[in-house]
Design a protein around this motif. Structure first.
Motif, PDB file in Angstrom:
ATOM      1  N   ILE A   1      17.490 -14.225  55.644  1.00  0.00           N
ATOM      2  CA  ILE A   1      17.613 -12.782  55.818  1.00  0.00           C
ATOM      3  C   ILE A   1      16.573 -12.118  54.930  1.00  0.00           C
ATOM      4  O   ILE A   1      16.367 -12.531  53.784  1.00  0.00           O
ATOM      5  CB  ILE A   1      19.020 -12.295  55.431  1.00  0.00           C
ATOM      6  N   ALA A   2      15.918 -11.091  55.473  1.00  0.00           N
ATOM      7  CA  ALA A   2      14.965 -10.316  54.680  1.00  0.00           C
ATOM      8  C   ALA A   2      15.297  -8.833  54.801  1.00  0.00           C
ATOM      9  O   ALA A   2      15.569  -8.330  55.888  1.00  0.00           O
ATOM     10  CB  ALA A   2      13.537 -10.569  55.137  1.00  0.00           C
ATOM     11  N   LEU A   3      15.280  -8.156  53.670  1.00  0.00           N
ATOM     12  CA  LEU A   3      15.442  -6.705  53.643  1.00  0.00           C
ATOM     13  C   LEU A   3      14.073  -6.095  53.851  1.00  0.00           C
ATOM     14  O   LEU A   3      13.150  -6.376  53.091  1.00  0.00           O
ATOM     15  CB  LEU A   3      16.036  -6.268  52.307  1.00  0.00           C
TER      16      LEU A   3
ATOM     17  N   VAL B   1      27.857 -12.519  54.480  1.00  0.00           N
ATOM     18  CA  VAL B   1      26.850 -13.538  54.753  1.00  0.00           C
ATOM     19  C   VAL B   1      27.272 -14.857  54.119  1.00  0.00           C
ATOM     20  O   VAL B   1      27.656 -14.899  52.946  1.00  0.00           O
ATOM     21  CB  VAL B   1      25.475 -13.103  54.189  1.00  0.00           C
ATOM     22  N   SER B   2      27.173 -15.935  54.886  1.00  0.00           N
ATOM     23  CA  SER B   2      27.578 -17.235  54.356  1.00  0.00           C
ATOM     24  C   SER B   2      26.649 -17.690  53.240  1.00  0.00           C
ATOM     25  O   SER B   2      25.493 -17.270  53.153  1.00  0.00           O
ATOM     26  CB  SER B   2      27.634 -18.283  55.472  1.00  0.00           C
ATOM     27  N   ALA B   3      27.146 -18.564  52.401  1.00  0.00           N
ATOM     28  CA  ALA B   3      26.476 -18.914  51.146  1.00  0.00           C
ATOM     29  C   ALA B   3      25.145 -19.626  51.320  1.00  0.00           C
ATOM     30  O   ALA B   3      24.327 -19.647  50.398  1.00  0.00           O
ATOM     31  CB  ALA B   3      27.409 -19.791  50.309  1.00  0.00           C
ATOM     32  N   ASP B   4      24.903 -20.204  52.487  1.00  0.00           N
ATOM     33  CA  ASP B   4      23.706 -21.035  52.662  1.00  0.00           C
ATOM     34  C   ASP B   4      22.525 -20.275  53.270  1.00  0.00           C
ATOM     35  O   ASP B   4      21.565 -20.890  53.715  1.00  0.00           O
ATOM     36  CB  ASP B   4      24.039 -22.250  53.532  1.00  0.00           C
ATOM     37  N   ILE B   5      22.572 -18.946  53.265  1.00  0.00           N
ATOM     38  CA  ILE B   5      21.482 -18.157  53.850  1.00  0.00           C
ATOM     39  C   ILE B   5      20.696 -17.460  52.744  1.00  0.00           C
ATOM     40  O   ILE B   5      21.216 -16.584  52.049  1.00  0.00           O
ATOM     41  CB  ILE B   5      22.015 -17.108  54.845  1.00  0.00           C
ATOM     42  N   PRO B   6      19.415 -17.817  52.554  1.00  0.00           N
ATOM     43  CA  PRO B   6      18.591 -17.156  51.528  1.00  0.00           C
ATOM     44  C   PRO B   6      18.403 -15.669  51.838  1.00  0.00           C
ATOM     45  O   PRO B   6      18.354 -15.268  53.001  1.00  0.00           O
ATOM     46  CB  PRO B   6      17.251 -17.905  51.619  1.00  0.00           C
TER      47      PRO B   6
ATOM     48  N   LYS C   1      26.013 -18.079  59.130  1.00  0.00           N
ATOM     49  CA  LYS C   1      26.720 -17.037  59.875  1.00  0.00           C
ATOM     50  C   LYS C   1      26.758 -15.720  59.115  1.00  0.00           C
ATOM     51  O   LYS C   1      26.863 -15.685  57.891  1.00  0.00           O
ATOM     52  CB  LYS C   1      28.155 -17.511  60.164  1.00  0.00           C
ATOM     53  N   ILE C   2      26.671 -14.629  59.880  1.00  0.00           N
ATOM     54  CA  ILE C   2      26.905 -13.287  59.363  1.00  0.00           C
ATOM     55  C   ILE C   2      28.129 -12.746  60.086  1.00  0.00           C
ATOM     56  O   ILE C   2      28.164 -12.703  61.317  1.00  0.00           O
ATOM     57  CB  ILE C   2      25.699 -12.361  59.619  1.00  0.00           C
ATOM     58  N   LYS C   3      29.133 -12.329  59.342  1.00  0.00           N
ATOM     59  CA  LYS C   3      30.352 -11.767  59.906  1.00  0.00           C
ATOM     60  C   LYS C   3      30.391 -10.273  59.592  1.00  0.00           C
ATOM     61  O   LYS C   3      30.278  -9.872  58.428  1.00  0.00           O
ATOM     62  CB  LYS C   3      31.587 -12.461  59.322  1.00  0.00           C
ATOM     63  N   ILE C   4      30.528  -9.458  60.632  1.00  0.00           N
ATOM     64  CA  ILE C   4      30.649  -8.014  60.441  1.00  0.00           C
ATOM     65  C   ILE C   4      32.109  -7.687  60.173  1.00  0.00           C
ATOM     66  O   ILE C   4      32.986  -8.008  60.986  1.00  0.00           O
ATOM     67  CB  ILE C   4      30.153  -7.252  61.684  1.00  0.00           C
ATOM     68  N   LEU C   5      32.368  -7.073  59.036  1.00  0.00           N
ATOM     69  CA  LEU C   5      33.739  -6.717  58.691  1.00  0.00           C
ATOM     70  C   LEU C   5      34.065  -5.325  59.238  1.00  0.00           C
ATOM     71  O   LEU C   5      33.245  -4.408  59.179  1.00  0.00           O
ATOM     72  CB  LEU C   5      33.935  -6.747  57.176  1.00  0.00           C
ATOM     73  N   ALA C   6      35.268  -5.165  59.765  1.00  0.00           N
ATOM     74  CA  ALA C   6      35.677  -3.895  60.357  1.00  0.00           C
ATOM     75  C   ALA C   6      35.568  -2.771  59.333  1.00  0.00           C
ATOM     76  O   ALA C   6      36.165  -2.843  58.261  1.00  0.00           O
ATOM     77  CB  ALA C   6      37.109  -3.998  60.875  1.00  0.00           C
ATOM     78  N   LYS C   7      34.765  -1.756  59.655  1.00  0.00           N
ATOM     79  CA  LYS C   7      34.545  -0.597  58.788  1.00  0.00           C
ATOM     80  C   LYS C   7      33.994  -0.990  57.423  1.00  0.00           C
ATOM     81  O   LYS C   7      34.074  -0.224  56.460  1.00  0.00           O
ATOM     82  CB  LYS C   7      35.827   0.221  58.619  1.00  0.00           C
ATOM     83  N   GLY C   8      33.430  -2.193  57.349  1.00  0.00           N
ATOM     84  CA  GLY C   8      32.932  -2.675  56.073  1.00  0.00           C
ATOM     85  C   GLY C   8      31.551  -3.283  56.173  1.00  0.00           C
ATOM     86  O   GLY C   8      30.803  -3.005  57.117  1.00  0.00           O
ATOM     87  N   PRO C   9      31.190  -4.133  55.226  1.00  0.00           N
ATOM     88  CA  PRO C   9      29.834  -4.685  55.136  1.00  0.00           C
ATOM     89  C   PRO C   9      29.604  -5.893  56.039  1.00  0.00           C
ATOM     90  O   PRO C   9      30.479  -6.287  56.818  1.00  0.00           O
ATOM     91  CB  PRO C   9      29.755  -5.092  53.659  1.00  0.00           C
ATOM     92  N   TYR C  10      28.405  -6.468  55.894  1.00  0.00           N
ATOM     93  CA  TYR C  10      28.084  -7.741  56.520  1.00  0.00           C
ATOM     94  C   TYR C  10      28.401  -8.839  55.514  1.00  0.00           C
ATOM     95  O   TYR C  10      27.865  -8.843  54.403  1.00  0.00           O
ATOM     96  CB  TYR C  10      26.597  -7.825  56.866  1.00  0.00           C
TER      97      TYR C  10
ATOM     98  N   TYR D   1      16.071 -13.032  46.301  1.00  0.00           N
ATOM     99  CA  TYR D   1      17.242 -12.692  45.505  1.00  0.00           C
ATOM    100  C   TYR D   1      17.970 -13.957  45.063  1.00  0.00           C
ATOM    101  O   TYR D   1      18.024 -14.946  45.808  1.00  0.00           O
ATOM    102  CB  TYR D   1      18.203 -11.815  46.311  1.00  0.00           C
ATOM    103  N   ASP D   2      18.528 -13.913  43.894  1.00  0.00           N
ATOM    104  CA  ASP D   2      19.314 -15.027  43.382  1.00  0.00           C
ATOM    105  C   ASP D   2      20.759 -14.834  43.832  1.00  0.00           C
ATOM    106  O   ASP D   2      21.525 -14.110  43.204  1.00  0.00           O
ATOM    107  CB  ASP D   2      19.234 -15.092  41.855  1.00  0.00           C
ATOM    108  N   THR D   3      21.101 -15.468  44.942  1.00  0.00           N
ATOM    109  CA  THR D   3      22.475 -15.379  45.435  1.00  0.00           C
ATOM    110  C   THR D   3      23.318 -16.559  44.961  1.00  0.00           C
ATOM    111  O   THR D   3      24.508 -16.655  45.292  1.00  0.00           O
ATOM    112  CB  THR D   3      22.491 -15.307  46.970  1.00  0.00           C
ATOM    113  N   ALA D   4      22.694 -17.444  44.188  1.00  0.00           N
ATOM    114  CA  ALA D   4      23.399 -18.531  43.499  1.00  0.00           C
ATOM    115  C   ALA D   4      24.270 -19.374  44.420  1.00  0.00           C
ATOM    116  O   ALA D   4      25.311 -19.883  44.017  1.00  0.00           O
ATOM    117  CB  ALA D   4      24.257 -17.951  42.366  1.00  0.00           C
ATOM    118  N   GLY D   5      23.855 -19.539  45.666  1.00  0.00           N
ATOM    119  CA  GLY D   5      24.590 -20.393  46.586  1.00  0.00           C
ATOM    120  C   GLY D   5      25.957 -19.874  46.956  1.00  0.00           C
ATOM    121  O   GLY D   5      26.815 -20.635  47.425  1.00  0.00           O
ATOM    122  N   LYS D   6      26.190 -18.598  46.748  1.00  0.00           N
ATOM    123  CA  LYS D   6      27.492 -17.998  47.062  1.00  0.00           C
ATOM    124  C   LYS D   6      27.375 -17.060  48.260  1.00  0.00           C
ATOM    125  O   LYS D   6      26.314 -16.524  48.546  1.00  0.00           O
ATOM    126  CB  LYS D   6      28.016 -17.212  45.859  1.00  0.00           C
ATOM    127  N   ALA D   7      28.509 -16.855  48.945  1.00  0.00           N
ATOM    128  CA  ALA D   7      28.539 -15.859  50.003  1.00  0.00           C
ATOM    129  C   ALA D   7      28.323 -14.483  49.375  1.00  0.00           C
ATOM    130  O   ALA D   7      28.669 -14.257  48.213  1.00  0.00           O
ATOM    131  CB  ALA D   7      29.889 -15.906  50.725  1.00  0.00           C
TER     132      ALA D   7
END
Length: 225
Positions: free
Chosen positions: A161-163, A15-20, A4-13, A43-49
């Motif tokens: 996700i890809a940039l 991203v849940s920890a399990d998405i490369p 899941k990607i959650k859009i934060l009000a007036k803030g960032p996206y 990217y090394d997101t180390a399994g974290k959100a």
């Protein structure tokens, strides 16, 4: 737990920890037209959100550094959230049809090869039809989709996700969400779960949260992460 990607009000996206998280570049052909995708980095997101910048002003791109609290950006969500199938324009052809939802265009330019996808689909050439399929499947935003015998032809994409990097334009592109990942708006609204969409990360799209190509006019999106 679903990805899941959650859009934060007036803030960032958020991203849940399990998405490369990766970086993909648009590779142009000899004529300068977008031809294929190249995977540059994981990217090394180390399994974290993790939180991805949505305002475009973070100095730690692609990650949020809180810059959104000091700048004005289009944080409201303005996109038409009706289903793609209800809103896409249909271009009919003898070998299949092309669905087009123009407001989702991220200006990746894969549709420009040859006669362009809209004209290719109208011909009775198998070669042109295959090229139209290729162009549509390379469209990261999911603007274009080829349909044959009533079935959509979609690329096989992993949930990641890809940039997007656009070396030909020397600009950072949008956030490419692949494989049917859930996107939830700040108000709790759920966007249609699709195989491929692109989210704005320049902060200036008029079709938020989706990309509308405005990043190409943003000085703060020049260069790469």
């Amino acid at each position: 737990m679903s990805k899941k990607i959650k859009i934060l009000a007036k803030g960032p996206y958020l991203v849940s920890a399990d998405i490369p998280l990766k970086k993909n570049s648009i590779r142009p052909g000899d004529d300068g037209i977008s031809e294929s995708w190249m995977e540059d980095k994981t990217y090394d997101t180390a399994g974290k959100a993790y939180s991805l910048c949505r305002c475009g002003r973070s100095v730690k791109k692609p990650f949020c550094d809180g810059a959104h609290t000091a700048v004005k950006f289009n944080a409201s969500e303005t996109a038409d959230n009706r289903p793609y199938d209800e809103t896409a324009v249909i271009y009919e052809g003898p070998r299949g049809n092309l669905m087009d939802r123009e407001d989702l265009c991220a200006v990746a330019r894969f549709c420009d090869e040859g006669l362009q996808a809209w004209n290719l689909i109208k011909t009775n050439s198998e070669k042109n039809f295959k090229l139209a399929v290729k162009e549509a499947c390379n469209c990261p935003a999911g603007r274009l989709t080829v349909v044959k015998y009533g079935k959509k032809i979609e690329p096989d994409l992993p949930q990641e996700i890809a940039l997007i990097e656009d070396p030909a334009k020397k600009h950072r592109g949008p956030i490419w969400v692949k494989g049917g990942i859930e996107i939830e708006g700040a108000s709790g609204v759920k966007y249609e779960k699709r195989n491929r969409v692109t989210l704005c990360r320049c902060g200036n799209s008029s079709n938020t949260p989706f990309c509308d190509g405005t990043h190409l006019a943003c000085p703060h999106m020049k260069g790469e992460d």
